[in-house]
Design a protein around this motif. Structure first.
Motif, PDB file in Angstrom:
ATOM      1  N   TYR A  23       0.830  -1.213   0.000  1.00 49.12           N
ATOM      2  CA  TYR A  23       0.000   0.000   0.000  1.00 49.12           C
ATOM      3  C   TYR A  23       0.860   1.257   0.000  1.00 49.12           C
ATOM      4  CZ  TYR A  23      -4.657  -1.996   0.078  1.00 49.12           C
ATOM      5  OH  TYR A  23      -5.821  -2.626  -0.294  1.00 49.12           O
ATOM      6  N   ARG A  24       1.993   1.216   0.746  1.00 49.85           N
ATOM      7  CA  ARG A  24       2.886   2.391   0.754  1.00 49.85           C
ATOM      8  C   ARG A  24       3.363   2.687  -0.653  1.00 49.85           C
ATOM      9  NH1 ARG A  24       5.298   1.844   6.150  1.00 49.85           N
ATOM     10  NH2 ARG A  24       3.958   3.325   7.237  1.00 49.85           N
ATOM     11  N   GLN A  25       3.776   1.595  -1.328  1.00 47.84           N
ATOM     12  CA  GLN A  25       4.290   1.767  -2.691  1.00 47.84           C
ATOM     13  C   GLN A  25       3.200   2.339  -3.596  1.00 47.84           C
ATOM     14  OE1 GLN A  25       5.771  -1.971  -4.076  1.00 47.84           O
ATOM     15  NE2 GLN A  25       7.631  -1.823  -2.852  1.00 47.84           N
ATOM     16  N   ARG A  26       1.983   1.783  -3.425  1.00 48.10           N
ATOM     17  CA  ARG A  26       0.866   2.247  -4.264  1.00 48.10           C
ATOM     18  C   ARG A  26       0.592   3.724  -4.019  1.00 48.10           C
ATOM     19  NH1 ARG A  26      -4.477  -1.058  -3.780  1.00 48.10           N
ATOM     20  NH2 ARG A  26      -5.387   0.931  -4.349  1.00 48.10           N
ATOM     21  N   ALA A  27       0.562   4.097  -2.738  1.00 43.11           N
ATOM     22  CA  ALA A  27       0.269   5.494  -2.397  1.00 43.11           C
ATOM     23  C   ALA A  27       1.353   6.411  -2.975  1.00 43.11           C
ATOM     24  CB  ALA A  27       0.173   5.646  -0.883  1.00 43.11           C
ATOM     25  N   GLU A  28       2.596   5.982  -2.848  1.00 41.68           N
ATOM     26  CA  GLU A  28       3.728   6.780  -3.302  1.00 41.68           C
ATOM     27  C   GLU A  28       3.703   6.927  -4.827  1.00 41.68           C
ATOM     28  OE1 GLU A  28       5.455   8.590  -1.411  1.00 41.68           O
ATOM     29  OE2 GLU A  28       6.527   9.319  -3.188  1.00 41.68           O
ATOM     30  N   GLN A  29       3.432   5.749  -5.469  1.00 40.81           N
ATOM     31  CA  GLN A  29       3.373   5.720  -6.928  1.00 40.81           C
ATOM     32  C   GLN A  29       2.285   6.677  -7.438  1.00 40.81           C
ATOM     33  OE1 GLN A  29       2.294   1.793  -8.063  1.00 40.81           O
ATOM     34  NE2 GLN A  29       4.022   1.569  -9.438  1.00 40.81           N
ATOM     35  N   VAL A  30       1.121   6.610  -6.794  1.00 43.16           N
ATOM     36  CA  VAL A  30      -0.005   7.456  -7.217  1.00 43.16           C
ATOM     37  C   VAL A  30       0.364   8.922  -7.037  1.00 43.16           C
ATOM     38  CG1 VAL A  30      -2.400   8.097  -6.711  1.00 43.16           C
ATOM     39  CG2 VAL A  30      -1.747   5.691  -6.763  1.00 43.16           C
ATOM     40  N   ARG A  31       1.010   9.223  -5.882  1.00 43.27           N
ATOM     41  CA  ARG A  31       1.387  10.613  -5.616  1.00 43.27           C
ATOM     42  C   ARG A  31       2.355  11.127  -6.684  1.00 43.27           C
ATOM     43  NH1 ARG A  31       0.602  10.337  -0.319  1.00 43.27           N
ATOM     44  NH2 ARG A  31       2.464   9.120  -0.006  1.00 43.27           N
ATOM     45  N   THR A  32       3.355  10.313  -7.005  1.00 46.08           N
ATOM     46  CA  THR A  32       4.352  10.724  -7.998  1.00 46.08           C
ATOM     47  C   THR A  32       3.680  10.952  -9.354  1.00 46.08           C
ATOM     48  OG1 THR A  32       5.846   9.248  -6.861  1.00 46.08           O
ATOM     49  CG2 THR A  32       6.607  10.075  -8.983  1.00 46.08           C
ATOM     50  N   LEU A  33       2.784   9.997  -9.716  1.00 46.91           N
ATOM     51  CA  LEU A  33       2.107  10.139 -11.006  1.00 46.91           C
ATOM     52  C   LEU A  33       1.235  11.391 -11.049  1.00 46.91           C
ATOM     53  CD1 LEU A  33       1.149   6.400 -11.600  1.00 46.91           C
ATOM     54  CD2 LEU A  33       2.633   7.781 -13.055  1.00 46.91           C
ATOM     55  N   GLN A  34       0.603  11.698  -9.892  1.00 48.25           N
ATOM     56  CA  GLN A  34      -0.263  12.888  -9.852  1.00 48.25           C
ATOM     57  C   GLN A  34       0.562  14.152 -10.051  1.00 48.25           C
ATOM     58  OE1 GLN A  34      -2.150  12.183  -6.105  1.00 48.25           O
ATOM     59  NE2 GLN A  34      -4.058  11.473  -7.043  1.00 48.25           N
ATOM     60  N   VAL A  35       1.699  14.209  -9.364  1.00 46.40           N
ATOM     61  CA  VAL A  35       2.561  15.388  -9.471  1.00 46.40           C
ATOM     62  C   VAL A  35       3.045  15.548 -10.912  1.00 46.40           C
ATOM     63  CG1 VAL A  35       4.779  16.372  -8.728  1.00 46.40           C
ATOM     64  CG2 VAL A  35       3.264  15.294  -7.048  1.00 46.40           C
ATOM     65  N   GLU A  36       3.466  14.434 -11.506  1.00 47.67           N
ATOM     66  CA  GLU A  36       3.956  14.435 -12.880  1.00 47.67           C
ATOM     67  C   GLU A  36       2.839  14.852 -13.851  1.00 47.67           C
ATOM     68  OE1 GLU A  36       6.886  14.298 -15.509  1.00 47.67           O
ATOM     69  OE2 GLU A  36       7.081  14.190 -13.324  1.00 47.67           O
ATOM     70  N   ALA A  37       1.643  14.269 -13.637  1.00 48.98           N
ATOM     71  CA  ALA A  37       0.515  14.536 -14.531  1.00 48.98           C
ATOM     72  C   ALA A  37       0.117  16.010 -14.494  1.00 48.98           C
ATOM     73  CB  ALA A  37      -0.673  13.665 -14.155  1.00 48.98           C
ATOM     74  N   PRO A  90     -12.453  17.029 -10.391  1.00 53.01           N
ATOM     75  CA  PRO A  90     -11.314  17.798 -10.904  1.00 53.01           C
ATOM     76  C   PRO A  90      -9.928  17.149 -10.686  1.00 53.01           C
ATOM     77  CG  PRO A  90     -12.922  19.297  -9.984  1.00 53.01           C
ATOM     78  CD  PRO A  90     -13.425  17.906  -9.685  1.00 53.01           C
ATOM     79  N   PRO A  91      -9.600  16.617  -9.493  1.00 58.99           N
ATOM     80  CA  PRO A  91      -8.239  16.097  -9.324  1.00 58.99           C
ATOM     81  C   PRO A  91      -7.887  14.934 -10.263  1.00 58.99           C
ATOM     82  CG  PRO A  91      -9.332  16.305  -7.193  1.00 58.99           C
ATOM     83  CD  PRO A  91     -10.371  16.536  -8.235  1.00 58.99           C
ATOM     84  N   MET A  92      -8.893  14.260 -10.813  1.00 61.31           N
ATOM     85  CA  MET A  92      -8.597  13.128 -11.706  1.00 61.31           C
ATOM     86  C   MET A  92      -8.275  13.566 -13.133  1.00 61.31           C
ATOM     87  SD  MET A  92      -8.397  10.512  -9.952  1.00 61.31           S
ATOM     88  CE  MET A  92      -8.157   9.279 -11.236  1.00 61.31           C
ATOM     89  N   VAL A  93      -8.591  14.815 -13.485  1.00 58.47           N
ATOM     90  CA  VAL A  93      -8.414  15.267 -14.873  1.00 58.47           C
ATOM     91  C   VAL A  93      -6.977  15.074 -15.375  1.00 58.47           C
ATOM     92  CG1 VAL A  93      -8.453  17.318 -16.383  1.00 58.47           C
ATOM     93  CG2 VAL A  93     -10.406  16.812 -14.910  1.00 58.47           C
ATOM     94  N   PRO A  94      -5.958  15.605 -14.667  1.00 56.70           N
ATOM     95  CA  PRO A  94      -4.597  15.428 -15.191  1.00 56.70           C
ATOM     96  C   PRO A  94      -4.168  13.967 -15.246  1.00 56.70           C
ATOM     97  CG  PRO A  94      -4.602  16.714 -13.129  1.00 56.70           C
ATOM     98  CD  PRO A  94      -6.018  16.417 -13.452  1.00 56.70           C
TER      99      PRO A  94
END
Ligand code: PEP
Ligand code: MG
Length: 577
Positions: free
Chosen positions: A239-253, A527-531
Motif C-alpha cells: 500500500y505504501r508503494q501504491r500510495a507513493e506511486q499514485v502521488r508521484t504520477l499525480q505530481v507528474e501529470a 477535478p483532481p482526476m483530470v490530469p
C-alpha cells in the motif's frame, strides 16, 4: 490482519495508527421547580454562543473546502434560530418547570427522529445535523469542553461511529491521515467534505471497527472502500508503494494538466469535470478541465429554506460560465428525489424513492420551478458555450416534453425582450436502462448523450448504489453495463451525435482504456482526476484499445474485465489507487 469492506467514500490511501474518536457522554440531569423565564434566558445565551462558534466553523470550512460544503454550517446556524423548534422548548419549559437541558434535548431528539423516520438518506443526514447542533448547545449550557481529539498527537487514521460535518471540518488536518466510520454512506456530508478536503475515507465499515484499540496499525483504501486492521508488513509495503506511486504520477501529470489528451494515434476525447458551484469550477480549471461535463445544479437548491429565484440561478450559472469562457459547460437540470430532497418542496412519501418521482419526473410536476431554472440557464448562456441536459430520461415522450418547456421559455423570454442563448445544444443523461436500450431512437431527437454510470449500474443490476451489501453488483464494470455503454456510444455516432460520460466510471483509470476503445467523446470526472486520466490517455493507442474493448465485452465477470485491463495496460493499473 483482518479486512472489512465498507463504502468507498473518498478516494486515497491512508496508513497509520488508529485514533478512536469518542465524544464525552453528556449526562443530562433534571432539576425540578425552576423558573421558566431564567431557564429560557440561559438557553438564549447558549444559542448566541453556539451561533458565534458556528460562524467560525463556517469561515474555516470556507477556507478549507468550498462554498457548497460550507453551506452545511449555515444550516446549523439556521437551526439555532428555528422558531418552531424553540417555541416547542418554550412551551415545554412552562409546562414542566425543569432546567432547560432535558427539555431542549428531548425537543431536538424528537425533531431528529421525525427526520430520520422519513427513510430517506438526505433527511437522515439532516437528522444528524440536528443532533450535532443540539450537542453543541448542550455542551455550552453544561460547560463541557468540546474536544474528542484532545489526545491526538501523532498523525493517525480516525475511526468513529459516524462523523458530523462539524467534527469533520474541525479535525486537525495535519494530524488526520484519513477516516473510517462504522456508519455513513457515500452521500453523507462527512463523505462529501472528505472528498473536498482530499482526505481518504471509508464509510459504512460496520461496528466492529469501533473495537480497534488506539495505536493499532490501520490501512484505509478510500477508492475500494476497504479497511485493513493490523496489516502485515508486506501489505503495508504494497500500500505504501501504491500510495507513493499514485502521488508521484499525480505530481507528474499536473505538469501537463493543461495539454489535451491525445492518444498515440490521434484520438482526442474531451476531458471535463463534474462540478456543483463556482469554487468547483475554479478547481476544475486549475486541474486542466476542458469544460464541464456535469454541472449538478441541485446543490444550489439544497440546504436553504426556500427555492432559489430565477435571478439567483442566473447569477450563479453566469459566475460558473465566466470561469470557462468559451469552453463547453453542460448544465444538468434539477435532479431531486431519490436520496436528495428539498425541505421547502412537498413530496409524497414513496416506497422506492430511486424509482419514484425523481429529477425530470419531479420537474414536470412543478412546471414553475422547472421553467425558472430553464429561463435562468437560457439567459446565462448568452455569449457562452452552455448546453442543457435532462436527467433520468426513460422515454422519448419525456424528451419531447422537456424540449417543449425549453421552447416555452424561449418564447416567453423573446416576448419579454430578455436576451437568451438561441442555439443551445440539448442532451440527456443515459442512466436508465430503458434509455440505453432505445438510444438509437433517442439519438434522433437530442444533440448529445452523457452516460450516468452511477445510476445506470444500479438500475441495470437492480442494486442500490449506496448499499455496501450489493456494491459488487452495482459495479459499472459488469459486462451488462459495459455492453449498454457500447450500444449508447454506437447509437449516437450512427446519428452523428456525441456521447460523454459523467458517472464515476469516467474517472476510473482502469476504465479509461476501454472507454477510449469504445470511442467515448467526452470524459467528465472530479477535478483532481483530470490530469491523471489525461496523462493515461496519452499513453494509449486507440486502435489497440478498440480490440481490447471488444475482448473485454466478451468477459463474463467484473474481475475478468479488470484483470484484462490490468494485464494489458500497466499504466492504468499503476494509477488505480
Ligand atoms: C450518474 O448517475 O452517474 C450521475 C452522474 O448522476 P448522479 O450521481 O448525480 O445521480
Ligand atoms: Mg444519476
Amino acid at each position: 490482519m483482518k479486512k472489512y469492506q465498507g463504502v468507498a467514500s473518498s478516494r486515497g490511501i491512508a496508513i497509520g495508527p488508529v485514533f478512536q474518536f469518542r465524544r464525552a457522554e453528556l449526562v443530562i440531569g433534571t432539576c425540578e421547580n425552576q423558573d421558566p423565564f431564567s431557564e429560557w434566558k440561559r438557553l438564549d445565551s447558549a444559542l448566541e454562543t453556539a451561533r458565534k462558534q458556528l460562524n467560525q466553523v463556517y469561515e474555516k470550512a470556507l477556507n478549507e473546502t468550498d462554498e457548497a460544503q460550507a453551506e452545511i454550517f449555515q444550516f446549523h446556524i439556521m437551526m439555532t434560530e428555528d422558531t418552531d423548534l424553540l417555541d416547542r422548548v418554550k412551551n415545554s419549559l412552562e409546562d414542566r418547570r425543569t432546567n432547560v437541558e432535558p427539555v431542549y434535548m428531548e425537543v431536538c431528539q424528537g425533531y431528529a427522529d421525525e427526520l430520520a423516520a422519513m427513510d430517506n438518506e438526505y433527511f437522515a443526514a439532516r437528522s444528524a445535523d440536528v443532533l450535532d447542533v443540539a450537542n453543541r448547545v448542550l455542551r455550552i449550557l453544561m460547560g463541557v469542553a468540546e474536544s474528542p481529539t484532545a489526545g491526538l498527537i501523532v498523525p493517525s487514521v480516525i475511526v468513529a461511529d459516524d462523523l458530523t460535518p462539524s467534527d469533520t471540518i474541525l479535525l486537525d488536518k495535519t494530524l488526520v491521515l484519513g477516516f473510517c466510520t462504522a456508519q455513513g454512506s457515500t452521500t453523507s456530508h462527512a463523505a462529501i467534505l472528505a472528498r473536498g478536503l482530499g482526505l481518504a475515507a471509508v464509510g459504512g465499515a460496520g461496528s466492529d471497527v469501533l473495537a480497534f484499540k488506539n495505536g493499532t496499525g490501520l490501512i484505509i483504501d478510500g477508492g475500494a472502500g476497504l479497511v485493513i486492521v493490523e496489516p502485515d508488513e508486506s501489505t503495508v509495503n504494497t500500500y505504501r508503494q501504491r500510495a507513493e506511486q499514485v502521488r508521484t504520477l499525480q505530481v507528474e501529470a499536473q505538469k501537463y494538466a493543461h495539454e489535451p489528451a491525445v492518444t498515440l494515434d490521434g484520438f482526442r476525447p474531451e476531458i471535463s469535470s463534474n462540478i456543483g458551484d463556482v469554487a468547483g469550477a475554479k478547481k476544475a480549471v486549475g486541474f486542466g478541465a476542458e469544460g464541464v461535463g456535469l454541472l449538478r445544479t441541485e446543490f444550489l437548491y439544497m440546504d436553504r429554506p426556500s427555492m432559489p429565484t430565477e435571478e439567483e440561478q442566473y447569477q450563479a450559472y453566469k459566475a460558473i460560465l465566466q470561469e470557462f469562457g468559451t469552453k463547453p459547460v453542460v448544465l444538468r437540470t434539477l435532479d431531486i428525489g431519490g436520496d436528495k430532497e428539498l425541505s421547502y418542496l412537498k413530496m409524497d412519501p414513496e416506497m422506492n424513492p430511486f424509482l419514484g418521482v425523481r429529477a425530470l419526473r419531479l420537474c414536470f410536476k412543478h412546471p414553475d420551478m422547472f421553467k425558472a431554472q430553464l429561463r435562468a440557464a437560457l439567459r446565462a448562456g448568452v455569449g457562452y458555450n452552455l448546453k442543457i441536459m435532462f436527467p433520468m430520461v426513460a422515454t422519448l415522450s419525456e424528451v419531447r416534453e422537456a424540449r417543449k418547456y425549453v421552447n416555452i421559455c424561449r418564447d416567453e423570454l423573446k416576448a419579454e425582450g430578455i436576451p437568451f442563448a438561441e442555439n443551445i445544444e440539448i442532451g440527456i443523461m443515459v442512466e436508465i436502462p430503458a434509455a440505453a436500450v432505445c438510444a438509437d431512437m433517442l439519438a434522433r431527437e437530442v444533440d448529445f448523450f452523457s452516460i450516468g454510470t452511477n445510476d445506470l449500474s444500479q438500475y441495470t443490476m437492480a442494486a442500490d448504489r449506496g448499499n455496501p451489501g450489493v456494491a459488487n453488483l452495482s459495479d459499472a464494470f459488469q459486462p451488462s453495463v459495459l455492453r449498454l455503454i457500447r450500444d449508447v456510444i454506437d447509437a449516437s455516432h450512427k446519428h452523428g451525435k456525441w456521447t460523454g460520460m459523467c458517472g464515476e466510471l469516467a474517472g476510473e483509470p482502469l476504465a479509461a482504456p476501454l472507454l477510449v476503445g469504445l470511442g467515448l467523446d467526452e470524459f467528465s470526472m472530479s477535478p483532481p482526476m483530470v490530469p491523471v486520466i489525461k496523462a493515461l490517455i496519452r499513453t494509449l493507442n486507440a486502435k489497440e484499445m478498440k480490440a481490447l474493448a471488444t475482448e473485454a465485452l466478451e468477459k463474463e465477470t467484473v474481475e475478468e474485465v479488470r484483470g484484462l485491463v490490468r494485464n494489458r495496460v500497466p499504466a492504468a493499473a499503476a494509477v488505480e489507487g
